[in-house]
Scaffold this active site. Structure first.
Site, PDB file in Angstrom:
ATOM      1  CB  ALA A  16       4.631 -39.357 -37.411  1.00  0.00           C
ATOM      2  CB  VAL A  17       2.764 -41.506 -32.558  1.00  0.00           C
ATOM      3  CG1 VAL A  17       3.144 -42.300 -31.312  1.00  0.00           C
ATOM      4  CG2 VAL A  17       1.918 -40.293 -32.179  1.00  0.00           C
TER       5      VAL A  17
ATOM      6  CD  GLU B 125      -4.696 -35.333 -49.473  1.00  0.00           C
ATOM      7  OE1 GLU B 125      -5.093 -34.313 -50.051  1.00  0.00           O
ATOM      8  OE2 GLU B 125      -3.656 -35.944 -49.757  1.00  0.00           O
TER       9      GLU B 125
ATOM     10  CG  ASN C  54      -2.938 -44.320 -41.944  1.00  0.00           C
ATOM     11  OD1 ASN C  54      -2.993 -44.987 -40.912  1.00  0.00           O
ATOM     12  ND2 ASN C  54      -2.082 -43.326 -42.117  1.00  0.00           N
TER      13      ASN C  54
ATOM     14  CE1 TYR D 123      -5.567 -37.427 -37.928  1.00  0.00           C
ATOM     15  CE2 TYR D 123      -5.860 -38.529 -40.029  1.00  0.00           C
ATOM     16  CZ  TYR D 123      -5.047 -37.877 -39.120  1.00  0.00           C
ATOM     17  OH  TYR D 123      -3.720 -37.692 -39.408  1.00  0.00           O
TER      18      TYR D 123
HETATM   19  C1  LIG Z   1      -1.952 -42.267 -36.667  1.00  0.00           C
HETATM   20  C2  LIG Z   1      -1.027 -42.185 -35.433  1.00  0.00           C
HETATM   21  C3  LIG Z   1      -0.488 -40.747 -35.303  1.00  0.00           C
HETATM   22  C4  LIG Z   1      -1.856 -42.555 -34.182  1.00  0.00           C
HETATM   23  O1  LIG Z   1      -1.031 -42.315 -33.037  1.00  0.00           O
HETATM   24  P1  LIG Z   1      -1.255 -43.082 -31.635  1.00  0.00           P
HETATM   25  O2  LIG Z   1      -0.537 -42.300 -30.601  1.00  0.00           O
HETATM   26  O3  LIG Z   1      -0.899 -44.515 -31.769  1.00  0.00           O
HETATM   27  O4  LIG Z   1      -2.834 -42.962 -31.467  1.00  0.00           O
HETATM   28  P2  LIG Z   1      -3.626 -42.871 -30.083  1.00  0.00           P
HETATM   29  O5  LIG Z   1      -3.021 -43.813 -29.090  1.00  0.00           O
HETATM   30  O6  LIG Z   1      -3.754 -41.455 -29.679  1.00  0.00           O
HETATM   31  O7  LIG Z   1      -5.045 -43.448 -30.522  1.00  0.00           O
HETATM   32  C5  LIG Z   1      -6.230 -42.697 -30.442  1.00  0.00           C
HETATM   33  C6  LIG Z   1      -7.318 -43.476 -31.152  1.00  0.00           C
HETATM   34  O8  LIG Z   1      -6.984 -43.642 -32.537  1.00  0.00           O
HETATM   35  C7  LIG Z   1      -7.473 -44.924 -32.977  1.00  0.00           C
HETATM   36  N1  LIG Z   1      -6.334 -45.784 -33.336  1.00  0.00           N
HETATM   37  C8  LIG Z   1      -5.023 -45.598 -33.051  1.00  0.00           C
HETATM   38  N2  LIG Z   1      -4.278 -46.583 -33.589  1.00  0.00           N
HETATM   39  C9  LIG Z   1      -5.152 -47.421 -34.216  1.00  0.00           C
HETATM   40  C10 LIG Z   1      -4.983 -48.602 -34.966  1.00  0.00           C
HETATM   41  N3  LIG Z   1      -3.775 -49.153 -35.177  1.00  0.00           N
HETATM   42  N4  LIG Z   1      -6.088 -49.181 -35.505  1.00  0.00           N
HETATM   43  C11 LIG Z   1      -7.321 -48.644 -35.339  1.00  0.00           C
HETATM   44  N5  LIG Z   1      -7.537 -47.498 -34.614  1.00  0.00           N
HETATM   45  C12 LIG Z   1      -6.463 -46.907 -34.069  1.00  0.00           C
HETATM   46  C13 LIG Z   1      -8.229 -45.519 -31.809  1.00  0.00           C
HETATM   47  O9  LIG Z   1      -9.565 -45.052 -31.878  1.00  0.00           O
HETATM   48  C14 LIG Z   1      -7.517 -44.872 -30.639  1.00  0.00           C
HETATM   49  O10 LIG Z   1      -8.276 -44.848 -29.463  1.00  0.00           O
HETATM   50  P3  LIG Z   1      -8.240 -46.120 -28.463  1.00  0.00           P
HETATM   51  O11 LIG Z   1      -6.798 -46.470 -28.245  1.00  0.00           O
HETATM   52  O12 LIG Z   1      -8.933 -45.609 -27.238  1.00  0.00           O
HETATM   53  O13 LIG Z   1      -8.993 -47.216 -29.174  1.00  0.00           O
HETATM   54  C15 LIG Z   1       0.143 -43.217 -35.555  1.00  0.00           C
HETATM   55  O14 LIG Z   1      -0.382 -44.491 -35.838  1.00  0.00           O
HETATM   56  C16 LIG Z   1       1.167 -42.875 -36.623  1.00  0.00           C
HETATM   57  O15 LIG Z   1       2.094 -42.106 -36.389  1.00  0.00           O
HETATM   58  N6  LIG Z   1       1.023 -43.479 -37.827  1.00  0.00           N
HETATM   59  C17 LIG Z   1       2.036 -43.310 -38.894  1.00  0.00           C
HETATM   60  C18 LIG Z   1       1.981 -41.927 -39.482  1.00  0.00           C
HETATM   61  C19 LIG Z   1       0.605 -41.595 -40.024  1.00  0.00           C
HETATM   62  O16 LIG Z   1      -0.063 -42.433 -40.633  1.00  0.00           O
HETATM   63  N7  LIG Z   1       0.170 -40.341 -39.805  1.00  0.00           N
HETATM   64  C20 LIG Z   1      -1.129 -39.877 -40.268  1.00  0.00           C
HETATM   65  C21 LIG Z   1      -1.079 -39.497 -41.702  1.00  0.00           C
HETATM   66  S1  LIG Z   1      -2.649 -38.856 -42.256  1.00  0.00           S
END
Ligand SMILES: CC(C)(COP(=O)(O)OP(=O)(O)OC[C@H]1O[C@@H](n2cnc3c(N)ncnc32)[C@H](O)[C@@H]1OP(=O)(O)O)[C@@H](O)C(=O)NCCC(=O)NCCS
Length: 165
Positions: free
Chosen positions: A87-88, A120, A125, A132
């Site tokens: 998570a972020v 998984e 999401n 991924y």
């Molecule tokens: C999933 C999560 C970890 C992504 O973290 P993040 O730091 O925002 O992601 P990044 O900035 O590294 O993004 C990398 C790539 O992911 C994809 N991405 C990230 N957020 C996205 C969004 N809201 N919609 C679509 N693609 C997305 C894009 O391809 C992105 O690359 P880009 O910015 O060059 O287009 C974050 O949204 C999160 O914590 N979500 C809640 C918890 C969760 O769902 N965890 C995963 C459970 S399986």
């Protein structure tokens, strides 16, 4: 906000997760997931011999005791690695931190002998799926109607896989 003159791009430090981080990890997990895990659950997962994790803090902030920016927890057993959770902080979304945490986990899994990594994800999401897929994970299986969202809608769990070699 991100377009203003005074906006500074956040910078992050990523370090291995230790037990002392687990309270902050549990707090962030509870903010980002409907089913929260207690800090005790994180400590016991982290203390298992095959588990490892990373935590990230923003380094260029003036906030005293800034909250955790992100974390990832994973394990590697007999060549197969698995992301347990990631998570972020939503205030730090889309700065590449999820990408960097995943890279740290994949590197560590590889160093421990991992040949492939699995995870998984809820097929509803979009952020996680985007991350991924960008990292090269591909669908390896599906559990239909596995999750139920707040509106009662059923979504599938996708199992995704990526080679580490
Ligand atoms: C999933 C999560 C970890 C992504 O973290 P993040 O730091 O925002 O992601 P990044 O900035 O590294 O993004 C990398 C790539 O992911 C994809 N991405 C990230 N957020 C996205 C969004 N809201 N919609 C679509 N693609 C997305 C894009 O391809 C992105 O690359 P880009 O910015 O060059 O287009 C974050 O949204 C999160 O914590 N979500 C809640 C918890 C969760 O769902 N965890 C995963 C459970 S399986």
């Amino acid at each position: 906000m991100r377009d203003t003159l005074f906006y500074r791009q956040p910078e992050f430090e990523i370090v291995p997760m230790v037990s002392d981080h687990c309270a902050a990890v549990a707090t962030l997990h509870a903010q980002r997931f409907a089913r929260a895990w207690g800090d005790g659950e994180f400590v016991s997962l982290l203390l298992q011999p095959n588990s490892f994790g990373f935590v990230a803090w923003q380094t260029n902030t003036l906030i005293f005791k800034a909250p955790l920016a992100g974390f990832v927890l994973a394990r590697e057993v007999a060549g197969e690695a698995e992301i347990l959770t990631i998570a972020v902080n939503d205030k730090m979304a889309r700065f590449g931190l999820g990408w960097r945490l995943m890279q740290a986990a994949m590197r560590e899994a590889r160093n421990r002998g991992g040949e492939a990594m699995f995870l998984e994800v809820d097929d509803g999401n979009a952020a996680a799926l985007g991350l991924y897929r960008k990292l090269g994970f591909e669908k390896a299986g599906e559990r239909p109607a596995y999750y139920t969202d707040e509106s009662g809608r059923r979504t599938s769990a996708l199992v995704m896989r990526r080679d580490l070699r």
